[in-house]
Design a protein around this motif. Sequence first.
Motif, PDB file in Angstrom:
ATOM      1  N   GLU A  43     -73.237 -28.461  61.855  1.00 23.57           N
ATOM      2  CA  GLU A  43     -73.465 -27.727  60.620  1.00 23.57           C
ATOM      3  C   GLU A  43     -74.956 -27.488  60.453  1.00 23.57           C
ATOM      4  O   GLU A  43     -75.780 -28.255  60.952  1.00 23.57           O
ATOM      5  N   PRO A  85     -69.277 -15.405  57.668  1.00 24.28           N
ATOM      6  CA  PRO A  85     -69.013 -16.365  56.588  1.00 24.28           C
ATOM      7  C   PRO A  85     -70.224 -17.290  56.409  1.00 24.28           C
ATOM      8  O   PRO A  85     -70.855 -17.696  57.383  1.00 24.28           O
ATOM      9  N   GLU A  89     -68.196 -23.000  57.206  1.00 22.73           N
ATOM     10  CA  GLU A  89     -67.140 -22.156  57.769  1.00 22.73           C
ATOM     11  C   GLU A  89     -67.657 -21.278  58.909  1.00 22.73           C
ATOM     12  O   GLU A  89     -66.986 -21.090  59.910  1.00 22.73           O
ATOM     13  N   TYR A  93     -68.920 -20.952  64.542  1.00 26.11           N
ATOM     14  CA  TYR A  93     -68.786 -19.638  65.170  1.00 26.11           C
ATOM     15  C   TYR A  93     -70.163 -19.115  65.577  1.00 26.11           C
ATOM     16  O   TYR A  93     -70.374 -18.703  66.715  1.00 26.11           O
TER      17      TYR A  93
END
Length: 136
Positions: A43, A85, A89, A93
């Motif tokens: 993250e 996003p 989230e 990606y």
Amino acid sequence: MKTFRLLALAALIASPVVFSHGDVTPQAVDVAKLKKLSGEQSENPYRGNKDAVAVGASAYSQNCARCHGLQAVSGGIAPDLRLLPVGAEGDEYFSQKVRKGVVRNGVTYMPPFGSVFSEEAIWALRTYIESVHTDE
């Protein structure tokens, strides 16, 4: 002479594919103002960090804008990154696409930058992109 013409024609047809990314030699990203990270992050550790936004904006302009557009506004060559996003989230990606690149049917759409950009640079880019996010 016929062979030469065929080779010239083949080179002309292939040139947009070969040069579609232009000069993709990455430019250095100065991450001296950012907290040093240890290992690969899942993250964004810089979310909301103003220094990371500034570092990411500079890195984006130098390394990403030619395909993804100035200020992340796509000109059609590559996806509009403002639409990714936000938050955790989109972190995985984003980081995987930057690290591994994008190849479809043997064609490189985005080269991998995982061995080029530091962990700090990757997350500074993500922080900048989140700062220009839009839902449009």
